[in-house]
Design an enzyme around this catalytic site. Structure first.
Site, PDB file in Angstrom:
ATOM      1  N   SER A  70      72.436  53.123   7.634  1.00 23.11           N
ATOM      2  CA  SER A  70      73.104  52.242   6.675  1.00 23.11           C
ATOM      3  C   SER A  70      74.360  51.602   7.231  1.00 23.11           C
ATOM      4  O   SER A  70      75.049  52.172   8.073  1.00 23.11           O
ATOM      5  CB  SER A  70      73.479  52.988   5.410  1.00 23.11           C
ATOM      6  OG  SER A  70      74.139  52.093   4.522  1.00 23.11           O
ATOM      7  N   SER A 104      60.579  56.912  -5.050  1.00 27.03           N
ATOM      8  CA  SER A 104      61.370  55.863  -5.699  1.00 27.03           C
ATOM      9  C   SER A 104      61.988  54.939  -4.659  1.00 27.03           C
ATOM     10  O   SER A 104      61.859  55.161  -3.458  1.00 27.03           O
ATOM     11  CB  SER A 104      62.465  56.471  -6.585  1.00 27.03           C
ATOM     12  OG  SER A 104      63.548  56.940  -5.811  1.00 27.03           O
ATOM     13  N   GLY A 105      62.647  53.892  -5.160  1.00 25.49           N
ATOM     14  CA  GLY A 105      63.442  53.003  -4.316  1.00 25.49           C
ATOM     15  C   GLY A 105      62.744  52.462  -3.089  1.00 25.49           C
ATOM     16  O   GLY A 105      61.594  52.007  -3.139  1.00 25.49           O
ATOM     17  N   GLY A 144      61.598  53.945  -0.375  1.00 26.08           N
ATOM     18  CA  GLY A 144      60.406  54.660   0.097  1.00 26.08           C
ATOM     19  C   GLY A 144      59.161  54.224  -0.650  1.00 26.08           C
ATOM     20  O   GLY A 144      58.109  53.969  -0.042  1.00 26.08           O
ATOM     21  N   GLY A 160      60.549  60.908   0.685  1.00 21.29           N
ATOM     22  CA  GLY A 160      61.223  60.290  -0.456  1.00 21.29           C
ATOM     23  C   GLY A 160      60.557  59.005  -0.894  1.00 21.29           C
ATOM     24  O   GLY A 160      61.216  58.000  -1.164  1.00 21.29           O
ATOM     25  N   ALA A 161      59.228  59.029  -0.980  1.00 24.31           N
ATOM     26  CA  ALA A 161      58.492  57.816  -1.363  1.00 24.31           C
ATOM     27  C   ALA A 161      58.294  57.723  -2.872  1.00 24.31           C
ATOM     28  O   ALA A 161      57.535  56.889  -3.351  1.00 24.31           O
ATOM     29  CB  ALA A 161      57.150  57.770  -0.636  1.00 24.31           C
ATOM     30  N   TYR A 165      77.855  61.717   2.561  1.00 22.54           N
ATOM     31  CA  TYR A 165      76.678  60.840   2.663  1.00 22.54           C
ATOM     32  C   TYR A 165      76.800  59.902   3.864  1.00 22.54           C
ATOM     33  O   TYR A 165      75.865  59.748   4.653  1.00 22.54           O
ATOM     34  CB  TYR A 165      76.519  60.019   1.371  1.00 22.54           C
ATOM     35  CG  TYR A 165      75.500  58.912   1.503  1.00 22.54           C
ATOM     36  CD1 TYR A 165      74.151  59.140   1.242  1.00 22.54           C
ATOM     37  CD2 TYR A 165      75.881  57.625   1.918  1.00 22.54           C
ATOM     38  CE1 TYR A 165      73.211  58.118   1.382  1.00 22.54           C
ATOM     39  CE2 TYR A 165      74.955  56.611   2.061  1.00 22.54           C
ATOM     40  CZ  TYR A 165      73.622  56.856   1.787  1.00 22.54           C
ATOM     41  OH  TYR A 165      72.699  55.848   1.941  1.00 22.54           O
TER      42      TYR A 165
END
Ligand code: LMG
Ligand code: NDP
Ligand code: PMR
Length: 403
Positions: free
Chosen positions: A231, A101-102, A104, A98-99, A278
């Site tokens: 998280s 966006s955000g 990553g 998941g690099a 989540y």
């Protein structure tokens, strides 16, 4: 008493806002309400609250301080190495899921900028990842985009095969990708029919990390690491973790029955709730990291770690949330909770967990305090339950076809 305790959770820095009558009243009330919903708080829970307050103080650095303190942090930044290290150490290779966006992307950029890392951007959208890398100014020689869709176990296996074919060593794996579906009324499913958030965030990464462990073992890099992003919202020993719906894996009956919507699409066997799914998936991420540590750290020398990078309120994670939330969430985190952190700052934090020699301890859940210096944080009771971690491991192995 309970009201006092809940009010004491508010940061003292809100005092100026607090003076403005109505604003202050609703602030107090809403914060309290959000707690009573979740916790049925009573006076005898004050000590718990104080612990939460302490945790929160550590986990939510004021944004401005966080930035300023970068220069004075005790932990050396990722791009500093002794001259000896520079001479002898080859470029490391880090796979980041998941690099595109955000967090990553920011981590990929931070690592690439050191000149000491080649980043494999493991992404479901090849074109988007290429564009993202260019948009942040990464040079072609510092990264490779490879296709990985974590919502398909076949794709995970294919990625591992493709990676091995490149004959690159694997020095660090960062399990970062995630989906969050807070507004979904009905569950959606992965290619193999698992509820999408747990299927992607936990099961996809579970299979990936198990398969790539062999490759990490083979690496001759001085510090081999596997990182799974956790998280605060999965940790019920914090204020943020008490915002409903709260994470709770129960006895894993829903997961054990396949998480396919036939019996249930929730790990605990309950009604579908996208936000809870989540948070549950993040608990799975943190439990998996610890179980990997217990099973493999000594034997392999690999460092296993998790982290809470701060509240990166502007990322694509909230793309499915209601527009009002997306509008108010960043200022809320910046000015009220002070838990906000920019993508760039969060990327530097994760890059530290990837390569900073002082963050080489295994089995740790890292967080950053007011000075933006790292510390070993405490996980909630559930997120550090060794029995549950073992059971989760065994059930997950069956679901992904490893047992
Ligand atoms: C829920 O929706 C879904 O309903 C649920 O199913 C689940 O998916 C869940 O976690 C996922 O999301 C989200 C949201 C909808 O509901 C809530 O968050 C419930 C509480 C909403 C309460 C809003 C007020 C929060 C107050 C916090 C305490 C500080 C308040 C100070 C401000 C006083 C106001 C006069 O609701 C929304 O989408 C809208 C709410 C967005 C929440 C983000 C909080 C924003 C708070 C407003 C602060 C304004 C920021 C300005 C800062 C400037 C300061 C100088
Ligand atoms: P983003 O949505 O910006 O990034 C998530 C990434 O995951 C995207 O690159 C996305 O790809 C990718 N992804 C989603 N599904 C898949 C899939 N099936 N296969 C492969 N990749 C996939 O969110 P963040 O950067 O905020 O999230 C990164 C991590 O940080 C997550 O683990 C999240 O739980 C964690 N985190 C975030 C916090 C925050 O405040 N934002 C706080 C605490 C933890 P695409 O670009 O194609 O959509
Ligand atoms: Mg939360 C200190 C307070 C704090 C912190 C650090 C976070 C982080 N949040 C805090 C407080 C509150 N939040 C309070 C008081 C509320 C009630 C208004 C609140 C609400 C809230 C919502 C609705 N917060 C949220 C949501 C989300 O949809 C986000 C979420 O749960 O995603 C799973 C979220 C988050 N708050 C955070 C962080 C880091 C998130 C999102 C990201 C994540 O865990 O990955």
């Amino acid at each position: 008493m309970a009201l006092q305790a809940a009010y004491s959770l508010l940061p003292s820095t809100t005092a100026s806002i607090h003076k403005e009558g109505r604003f202050s009243a609703s602030l107090k009330e809403t914060t309290l309400t959000s707690f009573s919903f979740s916790n049925n708080l009573r006076a005898d829970k004050i000590s718990t609250l104080l612990t939460i307050k302490e945790q929160r103080r550590k986990q939510t650095p004021p944004f401005s301080t966080a930035i300023r303190a970068q220069t004075v942090t005790a932990t050396p930044p990722a791009n500093e190495a002794s001259p000896e290290q520079k001479k002898t150490q080859r470029k490391g290779t880090a796979v980041i899921t998941g690099a595109s966006s955000g967090l990553g992307l920011a981590t990929a950029k931070a690592l690439a900028d050191t000149g000491k890392w080649h980043v494999i951007m493991a992404c479901r959208n090849f074109l988007k990842a290429e564009k993202a890398a260019k948009s942040v100014g990464m040079s072609k020689e510092d990264y490779t985009v490879m296709h990985l869709d974590l919502a398909s176990l076949e794709s995970v296996k294919q990625f591992v095969d493709n990676y091995r074919r490149t004959e690159r060593p694997l020095d660090v794996l960062v399990c970062n990708a995630a989906v969050y579906q807070p507004t979904a009324k009905e569950p959606s499913f992965t290619a193999e029919g698992f509820e999408l958030s747990v299927g992607t965030n936990h099961l996809g990464h579970f299979l990936l990390s198990r398969l790539l462990l062999d490759d990490l073992k083979k690496s001759d890099y001085p510090s081999k690491r596997m990182i799974i992003v956790g998280s605060i919202t999965g940790n019920t020993n914090t204020l943020a973790g008490n915002v409903p719906p709260k994470a709770n894996l129960g006895d894993l009956r829903g997961l054990a029955s396949g998480l396919n919507g036939q019996n249930s699409s929730m790990i605990d066997g309950g009604e579908y709730d996208g936000a809870k799914a989540y948070k549950d998936s993040k608990v799975c991420n943190m439990l998996t990291m610890q179980e990997l540590h217990r099973r493999y750290h000594e034997e392999t020398g690999v460092t296993f770690a998790s982290l809470y990078p701060g509240c990166i309120a502007t990322t694509g994670l909230f793309r499915e949330h209601v527009p009002l939330f997306r509008l108010l969430f960043p200022p809320f985190q910046k000015y009220i909770t002070k838990g906000y952190v920019s993508e760039e700052e969060a990327g530097k934090r994760l890059a530290q967990v990837v390569s900073d020699p002082s963050l080489g301890k295994s089995g740790v859940y890292w967080s950053w305090n007011n000075n933006s210096s790292s510390f070993e944080n405490q996980l909630s009771k559930e997120a550090s339950d060794a029995e549950k971690a073992k059971k989760l491991w065994e059930v997950s192995e069956k679901l992904v076809g490893l047992a």
